[in-house]
Design a protein around this motif. Structure first.
Motif, PDB file in Angstrom:
ATOM      1  N   GLU A  90      -0.239  46.924  30.077  1.00  0.00           N
ATOM      2  CA  GLU A  90      -1.614  47.353  30.320  1.00  0.00           C
ATOM      3  C   GLU A  90      -2.373  47.514  29.001  1.00  0.00           C
ATOM      4  N   ALA A  91      -1.753  48.100  28.012  1.00  0.00           N
ATOM      5  CA  ALA A  91      -2.412  48.298  26.718  1.00  0.00           C
ATOM      6  C   ALA A  91      -2.695  46.962  26.033  1.00  0.00           C
ATOM      7  N   ASP A  92      -1.714  46.058  26.044  1.00  0.00           N
ATOM      8  CA  ASP A  92      -1.916  44.757  25.401  1.00  0.00           C
ATOM      9  C   ASP A  92      -3.008  43.961  26.110  1.00  0.00           C
ATOM     10  N   LEU A  93      -3.016  44.019  27.437  1.00  0.00           N
ATOM     11  CA  LEU A  93      -4.064  43.333  28.194  1.00  0.00           C
ATOM     12  C   LEU A  93      -5.440  43.824  27.782  1.00  0.00           C
ATOM     13  N   ASN A  94      -5.598  45.114  27.649  1.00  0.00           N
ATOM     14  CA  ASN A  94      -6.931  45.641  27.353  1.00  0.00           C
ATOM     15  C   ASN A  94      -7.338  45.446  25.902  1.00  0.00           C
ATOM     16  N   THR A  95      -6.376  45.281  25.007  1.00  0.00           N
ATOM     17  CA  THR A  95      -6.729  44.851  23.654  1.00  0.00           C
ATOM     18  C   THR A  95      -7.328  43.447  23.705  1.00  0.00           C
ATOM     19  N   TYR A  96      -6.716  42.562  24.474  1.00  0.00           N
ATOM     20  CA  TYR A  96      -7.245  41.204  24.652  1.00  0.00           C
ATOM     21  C   TYR A  96      -8.642  41.239  25.279  1.00  0.00           C
ATOM     22  N   ARG A  97      -8.789  42.005  26.330  1.00  0.00           N
ATOM     23  CA  ARG A  97     -10.080  42.045  27.028  1.00  0.00           C
ATOM     24  C   ARG A  97     -11.179  42.606  26.123  1.00  0.00           C
ATOM     25  N   THR A  98     -10.871  43.640  25.367  1.00  0.00           N
ATOM     26  CA  THR A  98     -11.862  44.208  24.447  1.00  0.00           C
ATOM     27  C   THR A  98     -12.277  43.186  23.394  1.00  0.00           C
ATOM     28  N   GLN A  99     -11.315  42.445  22.871  1.00  0.00           N
ATOM     29  CA  GLN A  99     -11.602  41.449  21.846  1.00  0.00           C
ATOM     30  C   GLN A  99     -12.616  40.421  22.332  1.00  0.00           C
ATOM     31  N   TYR A 100     -12.542  40.054  23.596  1.00  0.00           N
ATOM     32  CA  TYR A 100     -13.402  38.989  24.115  1.00  0.00           C
ATOM     33  C   TYR A 100     -14.521  39.501  25.018  1.00  0.00           C
ATOM     34  N   GLY A 101     -14.839  40.777  24.877  1.00  0.00           N
ATOM     35  CA  GLY A 101     -16.006  41.327  25.550  1.00  0.00           C
ATOM     36  C   GLY A 101     -15.856  41.503  27.041  1.00  0.00           C
ATOM     37  N   LEU A 102     -14.623  41.601  27.531  1.00  0.00           N
ATOM     38  CA  LEU A 102     -14.388  41.824  28.948  1.00  0.00           C
ATOM     39  C   LEU A 102     -14.215  43.316  29.210  1.00  0.00           C
ATOM     40  N   SER A 103     -14.676  43.772  30.356  1.00  0.00           N
ATOM     41  CA  SER A 103     -14.569  45.194  30.677  1.00  0.00           C
ATOM     42  C   SER A 103     -13.107  45.592  30.856  1.00  0.00           C
ATOM     43  N   PRO A 104     -12.790  46.865  30.662  1.00  0.00           N
ATOM     44  CA  PRO A 104     -11.399  47.307  30.800  1.00  0.00           C
ATOM     45  C   PRO A 104     -10.858  47.053  32.203  1.00  0.00           C
ATOM     46  N   CYS A 105      -9.560  46.813  32.285  1.00  0.00           N
ATOM     47  CA  CYS A 105      -8.861  46.663  33.571  1.00  0.00           C
ATOM     48  C   CYS A 105      -7.655  47.595  33.512  1.00  0.00           C
ATOM     49  N   THR A 106      -7.764  48.754  34.124  1.00  0.00           N
ATOM     50  CA  THR A 106      -6.763  49.803  33.956  1.00  0.00           C
ATOM     51  C   THR A 106      -6.194  50.253  35.298  1.00  0.00           C
ATOM     52  N   SER A 107      -5.049  50.896  35.221  1.00  0.00           N
ATOM     53  CA  SER A 107      -4.457  51.469  36.426  1.00  0.00           C
ATOM     54  C   SER A 107      -5.302  52.636  36.932  1.00  0.00           C
ATOM     55  N   ALA A 108      -5.937  53.353  36.018  1.00  0.00           N
ATOM     56  CA  ALA A 108      -6.764  54.490  36.423  1.00  0.00           C
ATOM     57  C   ALA A 108      -7.952  54.052  37.267  1.00  0.00           C
ATOM     58  N   SER A 109      -8.507  52.882  36.971  1.00  0.00           N
ATOM     59  CA  SER A 109      -9.662  52.389  37.706  1.00  0.00           C
ATOM     60  C   SER A 109      -9.278  51.637  38.973  1.00  0.00           C
ATOM     61  N   GLY A 110      -7.992  51.345  39.128  1.00  0.00           N
ATOM     62  CA  GLY A 110      -7.539  50.558  40.267  1.00  0.00           C
ATOM     63  C   GLY A 110      -7.553  49.067  40.022  1.00  0.00           C
ATOM     64  N   CYS A 111      -7.940  48.655  38.830  1.00  0.00           N
ATOM     65  CA  CYS A 111      -7.986  47.227  38.505  1.00  0.00           C
ATOM     66  C   CYS A 111      -6.588  46.671  38.235  1.00  0.00           C
ATOM     67  N   PHE A 112      -5.725  47.472  37.637  1.00  0.00           N
ATOM     68  CA  PHE A 112      -4.400  47.012  37.208  1.00  0.00           C
ATOM     69  C   PHE A 112      -3.318  47.801  37.932  1.00  0.00           C
ATOM     70  N   ARG A 113      -2.294  47.104  38.390  1.00  0.00           N
ATOM     71  CA  ARG A 113      -1.178  47.761  39.062  1.00  0.00           C
ATOM     72  C   ARG A 113       0.106  47.006  38.745  1.00  0.00           C
ATOM     73  N   LYS A 114       1.186  47.738  38.515  1.00  0.00           N
ATOM     74  CA  LYS A 114       2.476  47.146  38.203  1.00  0.00           C
ATOM     75  C   LYS A 114       3.535  47.782  39.094  1.00  0.00           C
ATOM     76  N   VAL A 115       4.342  46.927  39.777  1.00  0.00           N
ATOM     77  CA  VAL A 115       5.354  47.425  40.694  1.00  0.00           C
ATOM     78  C   VAL A 115       6.648  46.641  40.518  1.00  0.00           C
ATOM     79  N   ASN A 116       7.724  47.149  41.121  1.00  0.00           N
ATOM     80  CA  ASN A 116       8.994  46.433  41.087  1.00  0.00           C
ATOM     81  C   ASN A 116       9.073  45.433  42.242  1.00  0.00           C
ATOM     82  N   GLN A 117      10.194  44.745  42.382  1.00  0.00           N
ATOM     83  CA  GLN A 117      10.284  43.674  43.362  1.00  0.00           C
ATOM     84  C   GLN A 117      10.308  44.178  44.802  1.00  0.00           C
ATOM     85  N   LYS A 118      10.449  45.489  44.990  1.00  0.00           N
ATOM     86  CA  LYS A 118      10.316  46.075  46.315  1.00  0.00           C
ATOM     87  C   LYS A 118       8.884  46.492  46.617  1.00  0.00           C
ATOM     88  N   GLY A 119       8.021  46.393  45.600  1.00  0.00           N
ATOM     89  CA  GLY A 119       6.642  46.811  45.771  1.00  0.00           C
ATOM     90  C   GLY A 119       6.398  48.259  45.426  1.00  0.00           C
TER      91      GLY A 119
END
Length: 375
Positions: A90-119
């Protein structure tokens, strides 16, 4: 400036470490893990470690090259099937997005989610350097293609076909209508026994075609309705578009030994299913990972980028390989470059299966997206 080059080809049971050693020792791309077994898939990425500043093509370059609209799209969910955990994803993604002027995509906002293979949110799999890089490339390319999209990352316990199939099924259970897969393995009766996980009704499956040039077909890219994405080399020029493309030397292409030729595919040299269907840039992409910027090559970049474009077009769940072929007028036709013998392997003797040509060719498919209309 010295650069350290790593070819990432992660397999189950292989220990993968961050780039180390002298510049001289790392001057040539090299695999950092052992051979892929018949029950495993590998990620399709080559990584060039660079300076602290970004290098290579970034999100703004890709928006220009593919004439993307100003409208960021409906904000659909794009799922990524992957192996192992990437703790700083999540942190690396948002460093990339900030560099190229894209809005943040975070778990707090509901934009980003990470789960295991069971969901489930926990426990996540063990971390792995090579597959972590792959995950970071996937989320970055989805972001470049569709800044408004929500991202779901489903992490398998290993790169075995059973575990990766489980991530695919979990993504669909969690509501994804499009799932991107930047990995593959040689098709076989064993790998094809997991085909059902990549063929959910109403779900678009996007798959990297591979990074070994013209060779044996790769699963799951060979599945009938999977959108198999090849790769190109992108360069600025003085044309009206402002960009030129050629087939990337590593772009995967080939003929299936098992999957019948779909009715919508008309090429002559493969009796069965031909890969790829469409393509996008797969060389020289900018990436932030493990505390620094670098550049990456591989159809691991082009597949999630195309998946993001499909979602941005609002067609997640309705686009398939068949609909991509029907939209040929809305793609840039790539007519130069070759992947013949890219890794010293099979040769196709100048046929369209390994040489870009007018119209359909296997390394680049119907071409690369000109906006969103063809997707």
């Amino acid at each position: 400036m010295y650069r350290r080059v790593i070819t990432v080809a992660a397999v189950v049971g292989a220990a993968i470490v961050a780039p180390t050693g002298t510049a001289e020792a790392n001057a040539v791309p090299r695999a950092v893990c052992g051979a892929v077994g018949p029950t495993q898939a590998r990620c399709f990425t080559e990584y060039v470690r660079a300076a602290d500043a970004p290098e290579g093509w970034g999100a703004t370059d890709l928006a220009s090259a593919y004439r993307l609209p100003a409208d960021a799209g409906p904000g659909d969910l794009v799922a990524i099937s992957i192996a192992y955990d990437s703790p700083d994803l999540e942190a690396d993604l948002n460093t990339y997005r900030t560099q190229y002027g894209l809005s943040p995509c975070t778990s707090a906002s509901g934009c980003f989610r990470k789960v295991n293979q069971k969901g489930d949110a926990a426990p996540l799999p063990v971390a792995d350097y090579g597959w972590g890089l792959e995950s970071t490339l996937d989320v970055s390319m989805v972001s470049a293609a569709c800044p408004s999209c929500r991202i779901l990352v489903v992490e398998g316990n290993s790169p075995s076909f059973p575990d990766l199939a489980a991530t695919e099924d979990a993504a669909v259970r969690l509501g994804a209508k499009i799932v991107t897969n930047s990995y593959g393995g040689r098709e076989s009766g064993f790998s094809l026994s997991y085909a059902g996980s990549y063929q959910h009704p109403g779900v678009t499956t996007v798959v990297s075609s591979g990074d070994s040039g013209f060779t044996a077909a790769s699963f799951p890219a060979v599945l009938p309705d999977a959108v198999a994405v090849g790769g190109t080399t992108l360069a600025k020029d003085t044309s009206g578009r402002g960009w030129a493309e050629s087939a990337w030397a590593g772009a995967g292409s080939g003929c299936s030994a098992y999957v019948e030729k779909p009715l919508w595919q008309k090429d002559k040299s493969c009796r069965n299913r031909t890969v790829a269907d469409v393509s996008a840039v797969a060389e020289g992409l900018s990436l932030y990972y493990d505390g620094s910027w670098g550049t990456v090559d591989g159809t691991s970049a082009s597949a999630p980028f195309v998946a993001g474009l499909i979602a941005r077009a609002g067609h997640a769940g309705t686009t398939s390989a068949a609909t991509v072929y029907a939209g040929g007028a809305h793609f840039f036709d790539v007519t130069s470059g070759s992947n013949d013998g890219a890794t010293g392997g099979a040769k196709c003797s100048g046929d369209y299966l390994c040489v870009a040509a007018a119209g359909y060719d296997a390394p680049t498919g119907v071409g690369t997206p000109d906006g969103l209309a063809g997707l």
